[in-house]
Scaffold this active site. Sequence first.
Site, PDB file in Angstrom:
ATOM      1  N   CYS A 178     -35.238   5.768  32.052  1.00  0.00           N
ATOM      2  CA  CYS A 178     -34.069   4.987  31.629  1.00  0.00           C
ATOM      3  C   CYS A 178     -33.980   3.705  32.453  1.00  0.00           C
ATOM      4  O   CYS A 178     -33.975   3.762  33.682  1.00  0.00           O
ATOM      5  CB  CYS A 178     -32.799   5.827  31.815  1.00  0.00           C
ATOM      6  N   CYS A 186     -31.641   8.833  27.037  1.00  0.00           N
ATOM      7  CA  CYS A 186     -31.500   9.130  28.457  1.00  0.00           C
ATOM      8  C   CYS A 186     -30.659  10.400  28.552  1.00  0.00           C
ATOM      9  O   CYS A 186     -29.536  10.436  28.056  1.00  0.00           O
ATOM     10  CB  CYS A 186     -30.796   7.987  29.177  1.00  0.00           C
ATOM     11  N   CYS A 193     -30.733   4.114  34.873  1.00  0.00           N
ATOM     12  CA  CYS A 193     -30.564   5.105  35.943  1.00  0.00           C
ATOM     13  C   CYS A 193     -31.878   5.729  36.385  1.00  0.00           C
ATOM     14  O   CYS A 193     -31.913   6.496  37.348  1.00  0.00           O
ATOM     15  CB  CYS A 193     -29.595   6.205  35.506  1.00  0.00           C
ATOM     16  N   ASP A 196       0.836  -1.202   0.000  1.00  0.00           N
ATOM     17  CA  ASP A 196       0.000   0.000   0.000  1.00  0.00           C
ATOM     18  C   ASP A 196       0.869   1.249   0.000  1.00  0.00           C
ATOM     19  O   ASP A 196       0.571   2.234  -0.655  1.00  0.00           O
ATOM     20  CB  ASP A 196      -0.895   0.037   1.251  1.00  0.00           C
ATOM     21  N   ASP A 206     -26.001 -10.093  -4.557  1.00  0.00           N
ATOM     22  CA  ASP A 206     -27.105  -9.330  -3.971  1.00  0.00           C
ATOM     23  C   ASP A 206     -26.723  -7.856  -3.877  1.00  0.00           C
ATOM     24  O   ASP A 206     -26.325  -7.355  -2.829  1.00  0.00           O
ATOM     25  CB  ASP A 206     -27.445  -9.892  -2.587  1.00  0.00           C
ATOM     26  N   GLU A 230     -23.142  -5.784 -11.582  1.00  0.00           N
ATOM     27  CA  GLU A 230     -23.740  -5.592 -10.264  1.00  0.00           C
ATOM     28  C   GLU A 230     -22.790  -4.831  -9.332  1.00  0.00           C
ATOM     29  O   GLU A 230     -21.608  -5.170  -9.257  1.00  0.00           O
ATOM     30  CB  GLU A 230     -24.043  -6.984  -9.686  1.00  0.00           C
ATOM     31  N   LYS A 276     -33.238 -19.033  -6.753  1.00  0.00           N
ATOM     32  CA  LYS A 276     -33.090 -18.304  -5.490  1.00  0.00           C
ATOM     33  C   LYS A 276     -32.883 -19.263  -4.320  1.00  0.00           C
ATOM     34  O   LYS A 276     -33.605 -20.250  -4.178  1.00  0.00           O
ATOM     35  CB  LYS A 276     -34.366 -17.479  -5.216  1.00  0.00           C
ATOM     36  N   LYS A 310     -27.789 -18.706 -17.432  1.00  0.00           N
ATOM     37  CA  LYS A 310     -28.035 -18.081 -18.735  1.00  0.00           C
ATOM     38  C   LYS A 310     -27.732 -19.077 -19.849  1.00  0.00           C
ATOM     39  O   LYS A 310     -26.752 -19.818 -19.753  1.00  0.00           O
ATOM     40  CB  LYS A 310     -27.133 -16.849 -18.907  1.00  0.00           C
ATOM     41  N   TYR A 328     -18.989  -5.990 -10.287  1.00  0.00           N
ATOM     42  CA  TYR A 328     -18.736  -7.201 -11.068  1.00  0.00           C
ATOM     43  C   TYR A 328     -19.479  -7.093 -12.390  1.00  0.00           C
ATOM     44  O   TYR A 328     -20.691  -6.866 -12.402  1.00  0.00           O
ATOM     45  CB  TYR A 328     -19.224  -8.446 -10.323  1.00  0.00           C
ATOM     46  N   GLU A 336     -23.830 -18.393 -13.012  1.00  0.00           N
ATOM     47  CA  GLU A 336     -23.038 -17.402 -12.261  1.00  0.00           C
ATOM     48  C   GLU A 336     -23.681 -17.197 -10.895  1.00  0.00           C
ATOM     49  O   GLU A 336     -24.842 -17.544 -10.703  1.00  0.00           O
ATOM     50  CB  GLU A 336     -23.059 -16.042 -12.985  1.00  0.00           C
ATOM     51  N   ARG A 381     -30.395   0.976 -12.645  1.00  0.00           N
ATOM     52  CA  ARG A 381     -31.424   0.292 -13.433  1.00  0.00           C
ATOM     53  C   ARG A 381     -32.706   1.114 -13.501  1.00  0.00           C
ATOM     54  O   ARG A 381     -33.354   1.183 -14.539  1.00  0.00           O
ATOM     55  CB  ARG A 381     -31.707  -1.068 -12.791  1.00  0.00           C
ATOM     56  N   CYS A 413     -25.348   8.791  33.681  1.00  0.00           N
ATOM     57  CA  CYS A 413     -25.995   7.464  33.597  1.00  0.00           C
ATOM     58  C   CYS A 413     -24.923   6.368  33.474  1.00  0.00           C
ATOM     59  O   CYS A 413     -24.030   6.448  32.638  1.00  0.00           O
ATOM     60  CB  CYS A 413     -26.935   7.426  32.396  1.00  0.00           C
ATOM     61  N   ASP A 417       0.744   4.270  -2.511  1.00  0.00           N
ATOM     62  CA  ASP A 417       0.483   5.630  -2.029  1.00  0.00           C
ATOM     63  C   ASP A 417       1.552   6.607  -2.510  1.00  0.00           C
ATOM     64  O   ASP A 417       1.265   7.753  -2.837  1.00  0.00           O
ATOM     65  CB  ASP A 417       0.432   5.669  -0.496  1.00  0.00           C
ATOM     66  N   LYS A 451     -25.613 -15.159  -8.116  1.00  0.00           N
ATOM     67  CA  LYS A 451     -26.541 -14.026  -8.135  1.00  0.00           C
ATOM     68  C   LYS A 451     -26.121 -13.096  -7.006  1.00  0.00           C
ATOM     69  O   LYS A 451     -26.401 -13.337  -5.834  1.00  0.00           O
ATOM     70  CB  LYS A 451     -27.983 -14.494  -7.953  1.00  0.00           C
TER      71      LYS A 451
HETATM   72  S1  IVH Z   1     -28.331 -11.006 -15.453  1.00  0.00           S
HETATM   73  C1  IVH Z   1     -31.952  -9.626 -18.023  1.00  0.00           C
HETATM   74  N1  IVH Z   1     -26.472 -11.899 -13.769  1.00  0.00           N
HETATM   75  O1  IVH Z   1     -30.427  -9.951 -10.296  1.00  0.00           O
HETATM   76  C2  IVH Z   1     -30.725  -9.895 -17.309  1.00  0.00           C
HETATM   77  N2  IVH Z   1     -28.210 -10.509 -12.947  1.00  0.00           N
HETATM   78  O2  IVH Z   1     -33.245 -10.645 -10.264  1.00  0.00           O
HETATM   79  C3  IVH Z   1     -30.735  -9.760 -15.847  1.00  0.00           C
HETATM   80  N3  IVH Z   1     -28.066 -10.037 -10.555  1.00  0.00           N
HETATM   81  O3  IVH Z   1     -31.551  -7.075 -11.978  1.00  0.00           O
HETATM   82  C4  IVH Z   1     -29.419  -9.608 -15.270  1.00  0.00           C
HETATM   83  N4  IVH Z   1     -26.233 -11.190 -10.172  1.00  0.00           N
HETATM   84  O4  IVH Z   1     -29.438  -6.858 -10.531  1.00  0.00           O
HETATM   85  C5  IVH Z   1     -27.595 -11.148 -13.937  1.00  0.00           C
HETATM   86  N5  IVH Z   1     -24.801 -12.737 -12.388  1.00  0.00           N
HETATM   87  C6  IVH Z   1     -25.908 -11.996 -12.551  1.00  0.00           C
HETATM   88  C7  IVH Z   1     -26.522 -11.325 -11.488  1.00  0.00           C
HETATM   89  C8  IVH Z   1     -27.682 -10.580 -11.723  1.00  0.00           C
HETATM   90  C9  IVH Z   1     -27.176 -10.420  -9.644  1.00  0.00           C
HETATM   91  C10 IVH Z   1     -29.259  -9.190 -10.272  1.00  0.00           C
HETATM   92  C11 IVH Z   1     -29.471  -8.062 -11.271  1.00  0.00           C
HETATM   93  C12 IVH Z   1     -30.875  -8.284 -11.799  1.00  0.00           C
HETATM   94  C13 IVH Z   1     -31.481  -9.124 -10.721  1.00  0.00           C
HETATM   95  C14 IVH Z   1     -32.638  -9.936 -11.277  1.00  0.00           C
END
Ligand code: IVH
Length: 670
Positions: free
Chosen positions: A409, A427, A412, A32, A116, A177, A317, A293, A227, A112, A135, A432, A36, A114
Site C-alpha cells: 500500500c 489494502c 501504509c 413534490d 447520445d 432515444e 457528428k 432529416k 425523447y 434535431e 434496437r 491504514c 406524493d 443527436k
Molecule cells: S433518427 C433511421 N434522430 O443515433 C433513423 N436518431 O447514429 C435513425 N439518435 O440509432 C434514427 N438522436 O439511436 C434519430 N434525433 C435523433 C437521434 C437519433 C440520437 C441515435 C439513434 C440512432 C443513432 C444513429
Amino acid sequence: MEKARKRAEELRRELERHEHLYYVLDAPEVSDAEYDALMRELRELEAKHPEIVTAESPTQRVGGKPAEGFEKRQHSRAMLSLDNAYNEAELREWDRRVRELAGDAAVKYVAELKLDGLSLALTYETGSLKSGVTRGDGQTGEDVTSNVRTIKSVPLSVSAERLKKAGVAAEFEVRGEVVMPLSAFERLNEEREREGLAAAVNPRNAAAGTLRTLEPKIVATRRLDFYAYFLLEKGEYFKAGQEATLEKLAALGFKVNPHRVCVESVDALLKFIEKAENEREGLGYEIDGVVIKVDAQATQQRLGYTGRAPRWAIAYKFAARAGETTVREITVQVGRTGKLTPVAELEPVFIGGTTVSRATLHNADFIERLGLRPGDVVKVERGGDVIPKVVEVLKKGGAKKAFVFPSSCPECGSHVVRAEGEVDFRCPNAACQAKLRESLLHFGSRGVMNIEGLGEAVVAQLLEKGLVKSPAELYGLKVEELAALERFGEKSATALIDEIERSKKAGLARVLMGLGVRFVGERTAQLLAEEFGDIDALSAATAEELERVNEVGPKVAAAVIEFFAEPGNQKLVAALRKAGVEMTAEKKVRTEQLAGLTFVLTGTLPTMTREEAKERIESAGGKCAGSVSKKTSYVVAGEDAGSKLEKARELGVKVIDEDGLREMLKAGNS
Ligand code: IVH
C-alpha cells in the site's frame, strides 16, 4: 367499491397530468409533497381494493415481474442507423445528393439534436403501452418493457381524447432515444464509488446497462429519460412529415426535444449545428451531434435507403472532446474501502473547456491492455462532466520498464491483496491512514453528514496530529485543538465545531451512508431508515426483514448484515451513539395493506415456506383460510398446486404466485 374505483380514476388522471407537467414539459404545478400525497392516497386505495388496480395506473410503473432474461422481438420495420458527416464539406455534398434525387420538390430539413443514448421502440395498443424493445441488430431487439415502464417521461397510456384530437389511431408505435441525464449519471457513479464498484464509463453505457437490468425497481431509481422522434402506424412512418410528427408526438404527451429547427438551406443547418455545439455543455444530457432529416415524407420515400441507413437523413457528428498529452507518471490512490486505483498524472491539457491533469486508469489490467508506460503520449477523452479517461496510447517511447503495480500500500506499506476473481487490489490494513482519510472525507461530504469545512487540508492535519482515529472522534474535537491547526483561527475553528455538532441531527439515513455500508446509496439508506426507524432495529434485522423493504434484494440485505456483524463497525456505531449522534428516523407507518382480504395457500412456493407466507399475510392485516370458497380473495399457488387451484378456477377466484404476493405485501410500504 364503486366510490373507490371512481376516486382511483380521478387520482390517476390527476397524477398523470402532474407527471406530464413535471417529466415531459418540465413545468410542475404542484410541489413534490403534494404529488406524493396524491400518490399515497392512490396506493392506499389500491392496496385496500386490489381488484381496481389497472396496468396503466401510475402506481404500476414498477410492477411487472422482474424478467429472468429478455425475450427477442421483431421490429415492425427495421430500426436503421444513420450515415455520418464530419464537416461542412461532407454536409454540403449530402445536401447536393438530396436535391439531385428529390427532383422538382422543394427540400426542407428538420435538424434535431443527436442524443447520445440508445434507441427504443414503444408500441401502444388501444392507447396503452404494450412493449418497449431495444434496437438490437435493427431487425430484432430485446423486450425490456418492465424496465421501460419505470421511465416517467414514457406515458403508460394515451387517452382516447388525446388520440382523437391528434388524429392518431389507438394502435401506434413511437421511436426515440433513452438517455441518462448527467445528474443521474453522476449520482449513479457517486453511489457506485461509495459501494466500492467501478464507475460507469459514460451516460450512454450506463443507460444501456440500466435498461438491461433485471430488476425494474432498480431501473426506477436511475431516472432515465425518453425523447420521442418517430411515430409509426402499421410499420409506416407518419405521413405528414418530420416536423408535423414531432408536433403530434408532443400532443400525444411524449417528450420531444425542444432544440430543433425546420429550415431550407445548408447555411441555416450549419448555424443550428454551431449553436448546438455551443449549448452542448449546459444541456444536462449528452449529445454527440445533430441529426438532419428531410421533412417531407414523399421526398423521403423518393430518396429511399441504402443498405443500412436512409438517404433522407444524416448525422452530423461533433468532433470528440479529446486531447493529446504525455503521461508524467502513474500514481496509485487508496480509497475508503482500501481499493487501489491507478491514476495517470498528465501534462495539463485543455479539453472542451477544462484543464485536465489527471485521468483514471481503472485498474492494473486496464494499464496492461493499453500497454501504457510512464512517458507515453496518450489520447485523453472527456464527455460531459465525466471523469477524463485515457483511451489510447498514441506514441510509445516512455519508460523502458512497464509499470509494476505496487505490492504494498503506497500509504501504509501493508502488503496488498487481490481477492480471487477480482480485478482490484486492496489494502487490508484496517488502520491504514489513507482509508481513514477517505472515510472521514466521505463521512463529512455533502449529501452524507454534510459537515462544511471538513475538507482535505483539515482532515490531513487531523490525521497528522493524531487528533482523530475514526469518524466518531470528530465529535470529541475541541475549539482549541482546531484553532491550533494551520490556517485556522478561533472563528473558523468554532464554525467547524458548530458544523460537526449540527451533523449529529442528520438522521439515520445520512449516518448509514456515512458508515459506508456496501451497496447502500442515498435512496436505499432512506428506505432502510424509514422502515426500521433506528439503528438497533436495523442492525438486528434478518435478511428476510431487510428484503421486505422496497428496492432491497438479497445482495443489499447480505451487505447490511455483514456490516453489522463486523466488530469494528459495531464499535464505531457505539462510539457515534456515545458522542450523541442521532441514529433514528421517522418510521413510515405501514398500512394494513391486506386488510379485509382472505388468502388460500396451495402448492410449494419457490422461496417462502407456507408458515412464512401465512405470517406475512397476517402481519399485513390479511387472513389465511384452509379451503377455497367464493369468499376467498386470492389463491396463492406454487408448484404442484392441486385441487385448490382447480377450485379457484372453477369459482373464478384470482390466482397469484409468490411474486404477486410479494408485490401486494410491498404495496403499502412506500
Ligand atoms: S433518427 C433511421 N434522430 O443515433 C433513423 N436518431 O447514429 C435513425 N439518435 O440509432 C434514427 N438522436 O439511436 C434519430 N434525433 C435523433 C437521434 C437519433 C440520437 C441515435 C439513434 C440512432 C443513432 C444513429
